[in-house]
Enzyme design. Structure first.
Site, PDB file in Angstrom:
ATOM      1  N   ASP A   1       0.822  -1.206   0.000  1.00  0.00           N
ATOM      2  CA  ASP A   1       0.000   0.000   0.000  1.00  0.00           C
ATOM      3  C   ASP A   1       0.857   1.258   0.000  1.00  0.00           C
ATOM      4  O   ASP A   1       2.038   1.220   0.332  1.00  0.00           O
ATOM      5  CB  ASP A   1      -0.860   0.034   1.270  1.00  0.00           C
ATOM      6  CG  ASP A   1      -2.085  -0.853   1.151  1.00  0.00           C
ATOM      7  OD1 ASP A   1      -2.410  -1.250   0.028  1.00  0.00           O
ATOM      8  OD2 ASP A   1      -2.693  -1.141   2.191  1.00  0.00           O
TER       9      ASP A   1
ATOM     10  N   LYS B   1      -3.456   3.405  -2.491  1.00  0.00           N
ATOM     11  CA  LYS B   1      -4.627   4.255  -2.701  1.00  0.00           C
ATOM     12  C   LYS B   1      -4.364   5.614  -2.094  1.00  0.00           C
ATOM     13  O   LYS B   1      -3.696   5.731  -1.090  1.00  0.00           O
ATOM     14  CB  LYS B   1      -5.850   3.663  -2.005  1.00  0.00           C
ATOM     15  CG  LYS B   1      -6.245   2.320  -2.496  1.00  0.00           C
ATOM     16  CD  LYS B   1      -7.415   1.833  -1.660  1.00  0.00           C
ATOM     17  CE  LYS B   1      -7.614   0.357  -1.883  1.00  0.00           C
ATOM     18  NZ  LYS B   1      -8.169  -0.310  -0.728  1.00  0.00           N
TER      19      LYS B   1
ATOM     20  N   MET C   1      -7.901   8.766   9.314  1.00  0.00           N
ATOM     21  CA  MET C   1      -8.434   9.280   8.041  1.00  0.00           C
ATOM     22  C   MET C   1      -9.365  10.471   8.269  1.00  0.00           C
ATOM     23  O   MET C   1     -10.392  10.583   7.590  1.00  0.00           O
ATOM     24  CB  MET C   1      -9.208   8.166   7.304  1.00  0.00           C
ATOM     25  CG  MET C   1      -8.343   6.999   6.895  1.00  0.00           C
ATOM     26  SD  MET C   1      -9.300   5.609   6.282  1.00  0.00           S
ATOM     27  CE  MET C   1      -9.844   4.848   7.804  1.00  0.00           C
TER      28      MET C   1
HETATM   29  C1  LIG Z   1      -6.491   3.395   5.723  1.00  0.00           C
HETATM   30  S1  LIG Z   1      -6.029   3.883   7.333  1.00  0.00           S
HETATM   31  C2  LIG Z   1      -4.944   2.572   7.706  1.00  0.00           C
HETATM   32  C3  LIG Z   1      -4.666   2.422   9.164  1.00  0.00           C
HETATM   33  C4  LIG Z   1      -3.663   1.329   9.476  1.00  0.00           C
HETATM   34  N1  LIG Z   1      -4.165   0.041   9.148  1.00  0.00           N
HETATM   35  C5  LIG Z   1      -3.222   1.362  10.941  1.00  0.00           C
HETATM   36  O1  LIG Z   1      -3.452   0.417  11.669  1.00  0.00           O
HETATM   37  O2  LIG Z   1      -2.614   2.370  11.341  1.00  0.00           O
HETATM   38  C6  LIG Z   1      -4.951   5.219   6.997  1.00  0.00           C
HETATM   39  C7  LIG Z   1      -4.927   6.260   8.118  1.00  0.00           C
HETATM   40  O3  LIG Z   1      -4.089   5.812   9.162  1.00  0.00           O
HETATM   41  C8  LIG Z   1      -3.445   6.910   9.764  1.00  0.00           C
HETATM   42  N2  LIG Z   1      -1.989   6.746   9.621  1.00  0.00           N
HETATM   43  C9  LIG Z   1      -1.347   5.694   9.098  1.00  0.00           C
HETATM   44  N3  LIG Z   1      -0.010   5.828   9.208  1.00  0.00           N
HETATM   45  C10 LIG Z   1       0.191   7.029   9.811  1.00  0.00           C
HETATM   46  C11 LIG Z   1       1.341   7.747  10.211  1.00  0.00           C
HETATM   47  N4  LIG Z   1       2.574   7.263  10.008  1.00  0.00           N
HETATM   48  N5  LIG Z   1       1.169   8.958  10.793  1.00  0.00           N
HETATM   49  C12 LIG Z   1      -0.057   9.464  11.015  1.00  0.00           C
HETATM   50  N6  LIG Z   1      -1.185   8.810  10.679  1.00  0.00           N
HETATM   51  C13 LIG Z   1      -1.070   7.616  10.093  1.00  0.00           C
HETATM   52  C14 LIG Z   1      -3.953   8.163   9.054  1.00  0.00           C
HETATM   53  O4  LIG Z   1      -5.072   8.640   9.772  1.00  0.00           O
HETATM   54  C15 LIG Z   1      -4.361   7.591   7.719  1.00  0.00           C
HETATM   55  O5  LIG Z   1      -5.330   8.408   7.091  1.00  0.00           O
END
Ligand SMILES: C[S@@+](CC[C@H](N)C(=O)[O-])C[C@H]1O[C@@H](n2cnc3c(N)ncnc32)[C@H](O)[C@@H]1O
Length: 267
Positions: free
Chosen positions: A38, A60, A174
């Protein structure tokens, strides 16, 4: 990795820092013949993939889905072959807001084995990266993870009354596009506008940034600081511990925010 029967490993890559990979994830990534990954999987983690392995980017962007989920599901089924080591690599934890369970169900429906390897979710990663807890005795007796994203042009349909609870920490994944709407709904259900709030971008990566403010101002504060990359919001009294924990604040109204946070803690 034993791969004599078709099997796909749904692996959590964590929030970005490769040191936060589990040992199992690290081993599977290094052994894989195919890695389907991803957008949020960091370059440092992709550098662990062995030379000669296929790297398939199905990343995405919010509101722009280059590879539809159904195609990703089918791709995983088609890639899975006996003796081929296939890793489906997802940011954070694969079963938290990552559609990993849809992929697992599709694999199962097509007779393919799967195994889930959990990852550090961005809530834990970002909070730890800043140095803040998500719960704290006397300040937050629980924590809730919610999505701030809704299907195209639909209003966010969350249990606003239930979420407007000063005794729990709220983590919004998100939520960048809807943080203004989210704040307004929470305040209208009774959560104080002075409740401490934080936005973290690129948590645990070298370019991590954060802004600490309060619920009423977090939307404007995050926009002012112009946070790039994925953003996570943390709302709750625990954010008010920033001063005590020696955390650097990037907002200008630091004193006001900390004073407001202290008030909320005392209330
Ligand atoms: C589709 S979700 C996936 C979440 C992922 N599966 C998890 O457990 O963190 C994507 C969201 O996760 C958050 N996110 C993921 N990685 C991040 C990071 N390194 N810093 C800040 N937010 C993060 C943000 O809110 C982003 O919009």
């Amino acid at each position: 990795m034993v791969a004599n029967k078709a099997k796909v490993y749904l692996v959590g890559a964590g929030p970005g820092d490769p040191d936060l990979l589990t040992m199992k994830a690290h081993r599977l990534i290094g052994d894989a013949d195919v890695v389907v990954y991803d957008r949020l999987v960091s370059d440092e983690i992709m550098a662990l993939v062995q030379d000669g392995a296929s790297r398939i980017n199905v990343g995405k962007q919010p509101r722009c889905h280059p590879v539809p989920q159904e195609e990703i599901n089918d791709l995983l089924v088609n890639m899975a072959k006996p003796d081929r080591k296939v890793v489906r690599l997802k940011g954070g934890d694969p079963f938290l807001f990552g559609r990993g369970s849809e992929e697992a169900a599709h694999l199962h429906a097509n007779g393919i084995d799967y195994e889930v390897v959990p990852g550090v979710t961005s809530a834990s990663g970002c909070a730890a990266g800043i140095g803040l807890p998500l719960t704290h005795r006397g300040l937050a007796n629980g924590v809730r993870f919610v999505t701030g994203h809704c299907r195209e042009d639909m209003p966010l349909d969350l249990d606003w009354r239930g979420l407007a609870d000063a005794d729990t920490t709220l983590v919004i994944y998100m939520g960048r596009a809807n943080i203004s709407q989210i704040s307004i709904r929470l305040i209208s259900e009774g959560l104080a506008a002075t409740t401490p709030a934080m936005a973290v971008a690129n948590g645990t990566k070298a370019d991590q940034r954060h802004v600490i403010s309060n619920l009423g101002e977090i939307s404007a504060a995050a926009a002012d600081v112009d946070l790039d990359g994925p953003v996570l919001f943390v709302i709750g009294r625990v954010v008010g511990l920033a001063g005590e924990l020696g955390i650097e604040l990037e907002t200008e109204a630091v004193d006001d925010v900390l004073a407001a946070a202290q008030e909320v803690r005392r209330a």
